[in-house]
Design a protein around this motif. Structure first.
Motif, PDB file in Angstrom:
ATOM      1  N   GLU A  75       0.829  -1.203   0.000  1.00 13.65           N
ATOM      2  CA  GLU A  75       0.000   0.000   0.000  1.00 13.65           C
ATOM      3  C   GLU A  75       0.868   1.261   0.000  1.00 13.65           C
ATOM      4  O   GLU A  75       0.562   2.239  -0.681  1.00 13.65           O
ATOM      5  CB  GLU A  75      -0.932  -0.004   1.208  1.00 13.65           C
ATOM      6  N   PHE A  76       1.964   1.228   0.753  1.00 13.18           N
ATOM      7  CA  PHE A  76       2.887   2.358   0.762  1.00 13.18           C
ATOM      8  C   PHE A  76       3.544   2.534  -0.601  1.00 13.18           C
ATOM      9  O   PHE A  76       3.708   3.648  -1.087  1.00 13.18           O
ATOM     10  CB  PHE A  76       3.956   2.167   1.839  1.00 13.18           C
ATOM     11  N   LEU A  77       3.928   1.425  -1.233  1.00 11.79           N
ATOM     12  CA  LEU A  77       4.563   1.500  -2.548  1.00 11.79           C
ATOM     13  C   LEU A  77       3.591   2.007  -3.604  1.00 11.79           C
ATOM     14  O   LEU A  77       3.972   2.757  -4.508  1.00 11.79           O
ATOM     15  CB  LEU A  77       5.117   0.132  -2.950  1.00 11.79           C
ATOM     16  N   THR A  78       2.334   1.604  -3.513  1.00 14.14           N
ATOM     17  CA  THR A  78       1.328   2.097  -4.453  1.00 14.14           C
ATOM     18  C   THR A  78       1.125   3.594  -4.276  1.00 14.14           C
ATOM     19  O   THR A  78       1.024   4.335  -5.256  1.00 14.14           O
ATOM     20  CB  THR A  78      -0.004   1.355  -4.238  1.00 14.14           C
ATOM     21  N   ALA A  79       1.079   4.050  -3.049  1.00 17.69           N
ATOM     22  CA  ALA A  79       0.897   5.486  -2.797  1.00 17.69           C
ATOM     23  C   ALA A  79       2.085   6.289  -3.303  1.00 17.69           C
ATOM     24  O   ALA A  79       1.932   7.456  -3.688  1.00 17.69           O
ATOM     25  CB  ALA A  79       0.690   5.727  -1.309  1.00 17.69           C
ATOM     26  N   ALA A  80       3.260   5.689  -3.336  1.00 17.61           N
ATOM     27  CA  ALA A  80       4.443   6.403  -3.820  1.00 17.61           C
ATOM     28  C   ALA A  80       4.347   6.740  -5.297  1.00 17.61           C
ATOM     29  O   ALA A  80       5.046   7.626  -5.782  1.00 17.61           O
ATOM     30  CB  ALA A  80       5.694   5.566  -3.550  1.00 17.61           C
ATOM     31  N   SER A  81       3.466   6.057  -6.033  1.00 18.68           N
ATOM     32  CA  SER A  81       3.329   6.338  -7.458  1.00 18.68           C
ATOM     33  C   SER A  81       2.367   7.492  -7.721  1.00 18.68           C
ATOM     34  O   SER A  81       2.212   7.911  -8.866  1.00 18.68           O
ATOM     35  CB  SER A  81       2.839   5.093  -8.195  1.00 18.68           C
ATOM     36  N   GLY A  82       1.728   8.018  -6.703  1.00 18.73           N
ATOM     37  CA  GLY A  82       0.778   9.116  -6.869  1.00 18.73           C
ATOM     38  C   GLY A  82       1.474  10.465  -6.900  1.00 18.73           C
ATOM     39  O   GLY A  82       2.701  10.566  -6.971  1.00 18.73           O
ATOM     40  N   ARG A  83       0.678  11.515  -6.814  1.00 12.95           N
ATOM     41  CA  ARG A  83       1.256  12.856  -6.838  1.00 12.95           C
ATOM     42  C   ARG A  83       1.856  13.186  -5.476  1.00 12.95           C
ATOM     43  O   ARG A  83       1.560  12.535  -4.482  1.00 12.95           O
ATOM     44  CB  ARG A  83       0.207  13.880  -7.259  1.00 12.95           C
ATOM     45  N   ARG A  84       2.682  14.219  -5.453  1.00 11.30           N
ATOM     46  CA  ARG A  84       3.394  14.593  -4.230  1.00 11.30           C
ATOM     47  C   ARG A  84       3.231  16.078  -3.963  1.00 11.30           C
ATOM     48  O   ARG A  84       3.187  16.883  -4.887  1.00 11.30           O
ATOM     49  CB  ARG A  84       4.876  14.273  -4.352  1.00 11.30           C
ATOM     50  N   VAL A  85       3.171  16.400  -2.690  1.00 10.30           N
ATOM     51  CA  VAL A  85       3.160  17.783  -2.242  1.00 10.30           C
ATOM     52  C   VAL A  85       4.321  17.924  -1.272  1.00 10.30           C
ATOM     53  O   VAL A  85       4.422  17.173  -0.303  1.00 10.30           O
ATOM     54  CB  VAL A  85       1.818  18.140  -1.552  1.00 10.30           C
ATOM     55  N   HIS A  86       5.212  18.878  -1.552  1.00 11.06           N
ATOM     56  CA  HIS A  86       6.433  19.027  -0.762  1.00 11.06           C
ATOM     57  C   HIS A  86       6.381  20.278   0.101  1.00 11.06           C
ATOM     58  O   HIS A  86       5.803  21.288  -0.283  1.00 11.06           O
ATOM     59  CB  HIS A  86       7.653  19.143  -1.687  1.00 11.06           C
ATOM     60  N   SER A  87       7.005  20.178   1.258  1.00  8.63           N
ATOM     61  CA  SER A  87       7.315  21.343   2.088  1.00  8.63           C
ATOM     62  C   SER A  87       8.677  21.064   2.711  1.00  8.63           C
ATOM     63  O   SER A  87       9.233  19.978   2.549  1.00  8.63           O
ATOM     64  CB  SER A  87       6.250  21.573   3.156  1.00  8.63           C
ATOM     65  N   SER A  88       9.204  22.031   3.434  1.00  2.00           N
ATOM     66  CA  SER A  88      10.517  21.818   4.039  1.00  2.00           C
ATOM     67  C   SER A  88      10.444  20.832   5.203  1.00  2.00           C
ATOM     68  O   SER A  88      11.464  20.288   5.611  1.00  2.00           O
ATOM     69  CB  SER A  88      11.091  23.148   4.519  1.00  2.00           C
ATOM     70  N   ARG A  89       9.248  20.590   5.726  1.00  2.00           N
ATOM     71  CA  ARG A  89       9.081  19.703   6.870  1.00  2.00           C
ATOM     72  C   ARG A  89       8.604  18.306   6.520  1.00  2.00           C
ATOM     73  O   ARG A  89       8.754  17.381   7.312  1.00  2.00           O
ATOM     74  CB  ARG A  89       8.093  20.339   7.863  1.00  2.00           C
ATOM     75  N   MET A  90       8.003  18.155   5.333  1.00  2.00           N
ATOM     76  CA  MET A  90       7.444  16.844   4.979  1.00  2.00           C
ATOM     77  C   MET A  90       7.179  16.758   3.493  1.00  2.00           C
ATOM     78  O   MET A  90       7.123  17.772   2.795  1.00  2.00           O
ATOM     79  CB  MET A  90       6.145  16.588   5.745  1.00  2.00           C
ATOM     80  N   THR A  91       7.003  15.530   3.025  1.00  2.00           N
ATOM     81  CA  THR A  91       6.496  15.256   1.689  1.00  2.00           C
ATOM     82  C   THR A  91       5.249  14.409   1.867  1.00  2.00           C
ATOM     83  O   THR A  91       5.261  13.429   2.621  1.00  2.00           O
ATOM     84  CB  THR A  91       7.526  14.488   0.844  1.00  2.00           C
ATOM     85  N   VAL A  92       4.176  14.777   1.187  1.00  2.00           N
ATOM     86  CA  VAL A  92       2.934  14.009   1.263  1.00  2.00           C
ATOM     87  C   VAL A  92       2.694  13.367  -0.095  1.00  2.00           C
ATOM     88  O   VAL A  92       2.628  14.061  -1.109  1.00  2.00           O
ATOM     89  CB  VAL A  92       1.741  14.908   1.654  1.00  2.00           C
ATOM     90  N   GLN A  93       2.632  12.039  -0.106  1.00  2.00           N
ATOM     91  CA  GLN A  93       2.335  11.292  -1.324  1.00  2.00           C
ATOM     92  C   GLN A  93       0.841  10.996  -1.321  1.00  2.00           C
ATOM     93  O   GLN A  93       0.310  10.518  -0.325  1.00  2.00           O
ATOM     94  CB  GLN A  93       3.132   9.998  -1.359  1.00  2.00           C
ATOM     95  N   ILE A  94       0.180  11.289  -2.446  1.00  6.36           N
ATOM     96  CA  ILE A  94      -1.275  11.196  -2.513  1.00  6.36           C
ATOM     97  C   ILE A  94      -1.655  10.261  -3.650  1.00  6.36           C
ATOM     98  O   ILE A  94      -1.258  10.478  -4.797  1.00  6.36           O
ATOM     99  CB  ILE A  94      -1.898  12.579  -2.745  1.00  6.36           C
TER     100      ILE A  94
END
Length: 168
Positions: free
Chosen positions: A24-43
């Protein structure tokens, strides 16, 4: 006797729906990403592959969350503190969670240890409201590749293979 010991555990409604399997984590890694200096959110939007998922995963509706903090980020105490802070902010943001079937993987960075909670919340709100990915959803896999190696690789028309040691 203590009746509380024998009472069956109930899942509280306040529990956060989580990603549990590595796939499930690997599948989510193929989605879009939102970056900030504190975190990356994979969607990753699950709705498009609901027919391919096993029955137990498609029964979960709404967003699911996975938290990842690598050893490079902090020691064990720091990593656990980052995860606790992220869970607390996610609980507070429950009213603004999207209604769609979406998986979020939050990759924490060291800045989460000292960042104010309202800044973390604003980063997550921005990720929840990010627009969908534009362009080619399949990536580059549908394009012809002329960079393949080997004898049978196709070459663009008008090019020939030369040995660099041959002189004309």
């Amino acid at each position: 006797m203590n009746e509380a010991r024998h009472r069956p555990k109930r899942r509280s409604l306040s529990r956060m729906p989580r990603l549990r399997k590595r796939s499930e984590f690997l599948t989510a890694a193929s989605g879009r990403r939102v970056h900030s200096s504190r975190m990356t959110v994979q969607i990753y939007e699950r709705a498009e592959t609901a027919a391919q998922e096993p029955a137990d995963l498609s029964a979960v509706s709404g967003p699911r969350f996975g938290l990842t903090v690598t050893k490079k980020t902090a020691n064990a105490v720091g990593r656990n503190r980052i995860r606790r802070r992220l869970r607390a902010v996610l609980r507070d943001l429950r009213p603004v969670w999207p209604d769609a079937d979406v998986d979020f993987v939050i990759v924490g960075r060291a800045g989460l240890l000292t960042a104010p909670m309202d800044v973390i919340a604003s980063d997550l709100k921005r990720a929840f409201s990010s627009p969908p990915r534009q362009g080619n959803r399949q990536g580059r896999s549908d394009r012809a590749s002329y960079r393949k190696r080997g004898k049978d690789a196709a070459r663009p028309p008008g090019t020939t293979q030369r040995n660099p040691t041959d002189h004309p």
